[in-house]
Design a protein around this motif. Structure first.
Motif, short mmCIF file in Angstrom:
data_model
loop_
_atom_site.label_atom_id
_atom_site.label_comp_id
_atom_site.label_asym_id
_atom_site.label_seq_id
_atom_site.Cartn_x
_atom_site.Cartn_y
_atom_site.Cartn_z
N ASP A 105 0.64 -0.99 0.04
CA ASP A 105 0.27 0.24 -0.10
C ASP A 105 1.01 1.44 0.00
N ASP A 106 1.93 1.39 0.17
CA ASP A 106 2.88 2.38 0.56
C ASP A 106 3.03 3.14 -1.01
N ASN A 107 3.77 1.87 -1.18
CA ASN A 107 3.86 2.25 -3.47
C ASN A 107 2.71 3.70 -3.07
N GLU A 108 1.63 3.59 -3.65
CA GLU A 108 1.08 4.77 -3.82
C GLU A 108 0.87 6.14 -3.02
N LYS A 109 1.66 6.34 -1.60
CA LYS A 109 1.95 7.04 -1.01
C LYS A 109 2.91 7.83 -1.42
N LEU A 110 3.36 7.24 -1.43
CA LEU A 110 5.41 8.46 -2.64
C LEU A 110 5.27 8.37 -4.17
N ASN A 111 5.79 9.23 -4.22
CA ASN A 111 5.47 9.60 -5.19
C ASN A 111 6.36 10.31 -5.86
N LEU A 112 6.62 10.05 -7.29
CA LEU A 112 8.00 11.09 -7.56
C LEU A 112 8.47 12.49 -7.87
N SER A 113 9.93 12.59 -7.35
CA SER A 113 10.14 14.13 -6.51
C SER A 113 9.52 14.39 -5.17
N ASP A 114 9.03 13.40 -4.18
CA ASP A 114 8.08 13.28 -3.44
C ASP A 114 10.01 13.53 -2.12
N GLU A 115 10.22 14.36 -1.15
CA GLU A 115 10.51 14.83 -0.17
C GLU A 115 10.75 14.00 0.64
N ILE A 116 11.66 12.89 1.13
CA ILE A 116 11.79 12.42 2.59
C ILE A 116 12.86 12.91 3.41
N PHE A 117 12.10 12.20 4.76
CA PHE A 117 13.06 12.64 5.92
C PHE A 117 13.48 10.73 6.55
N ILE A 118 14.50 10.62 6.37
CA ILE A 118 15.21 9.13 7.15
C ILE A 118 14.65 9.37 8.67
N ARG A 119 14.19 8.57 9.04
CA ARG A 119 14.55 7.91 10.51
C ARG A 119 14.38 6.53 11.11
N GLY A 120 14.59 6.51 12.84
CA GLY A 120 14.39 4.71 12.66
C GLY A 120 15.10 3.51 12.43
N CYS A 121 16.96 4.09 11.47
CA CYS A 121 17.39 3.37 10.87
C CYS A 121 17.23 2.25 12.33
N ILE A 122 17.66 1.25 11.87
CA ILE A 122 17.75 -0.43 12.91
C ILE A 122 19.17 -0.28 12.05
N PHE A 123 19.22 -1.08 11.49
CA PHE A 123 21.07 -1.19 10.60
C PHE A 123 21.70 -2.07 12.24
N ASN A 124 23.56 -2.11 11.74
CA ASN A 124 23.75 -2.12 13.17
C ASN A 124 24.18 -0.77 13.58
N ASP A 125 25.07 -0.85 14.78
CA ASP A 125 24.85 0.54 15.78
C ASP A 125 26.11 1.63 14.70
N ARG A 126 27.00 0.80 14.04
CA ARG A 126 27.96 1.95 13.15
C ARG A 126 26.81 2.50 12.41
N ILE A 127 26.05 2.53 11.94
CA ILE A 127 25.01 3.41 10.72
C ILE A 127 24.40 4.02 11.12
N GLY A 128 24.27 4.28 11.84
CA GLY A 128 23.79 5.66 12.66
C GLY A 128 23.95 7.31 11.40
N PHE A 129 24.36 7.15 10.68
CA PHE A 129 24.35 8.45 10.02
C PHE A 129 23.70 8.42 8.80
N LEU A 130 22.60 7.84 9.48
CA LEU A 130 21.83 8.02 8.33
C LEU A 130 20.12 8.07 8.98
N SER A 131 20.09 8.39 9.68
CA SER A 131 19.03 8.85 10.47
C SER A 131 19.09 11.03 10.40
N SER A 132 18.21 11.56 10.29
CA SER A 132 18.16 12.49 9.48
C SER A 132 18.76 13.14 8.55
N GLN A 133 18.67 11.73 7.83
CA GLN A 133 19.43 12.47 6.51
C GLN A 133 18.11 12.40 5.85
N LYS A 134 18.01 13.29 4.39
CA LYS A 134 16.97 13.94 3.84
C LYS A 134 17.45 13.69 1.86
#
Length: 117
Positions: A56-85
């Motif tokens: 269902d998320d496919n229809e919610k996200l459109n081309l050219s939409d600006e996004i904000f990344i939050r809540g990455c699980i990854f391992n402890d070293r991948i915190g750099f993606l949090s707050s990335q746009k």
């Protein structure tokens, strides 16, 4: 100058061998008021390819939409993606191409080092 070609030439790091649990994130898109659950398929300093985990998320996200990344699980070293746009630049069913805005301030070698277990 073809910017798409320049982005595609950047070194992408394939994450398919990493357990899905360790490459999941939540993103929020400017065009919808809900968070979207994603799994990162590959990443570079300029962007990433991701899979939307809910059909269902496919229809919610459109081309050219600006996004904000939050809540990455990854391992402890991948915190750099949090707050990335970023911005969505292509869609193919539940697969999305995301261009970071701005690009990450680390290079491929540093990303690879952070991905080591």
């Amino acid at each position: 100058m073809n910017k798409l070609h320049e982005r595609r030439d950047s070194s992408r790091i394939d994450l398919t061998n990493m357990n899905d649990l360790f490459r999941q994130c939540d993103i929020s898109a400017s065009s919808c008021s809900t968070d979207l659950d994603i799994t990162i398929l590959d990443i570079s300093a300029k962007g990433m390819k991701l899979r939307l985990n809910c059909d269902d998320d496919n229809e919610k996200l459109n081309l050219s939409d600006e996004i904000f990344i939050r809540g990455c699980i990854f391992n402890d070293r991948i915190g750099f993606l949090s707050s990335q746009k970023g911005v969505t630049i292509w869609k193919d069913n539940n697969h999305i191409g995301l261009k970071f805005t701005p690009s990450l301030d680390i290079d491929e070698c540093h990303i690879r080092e952070m991905l080591k277990a």
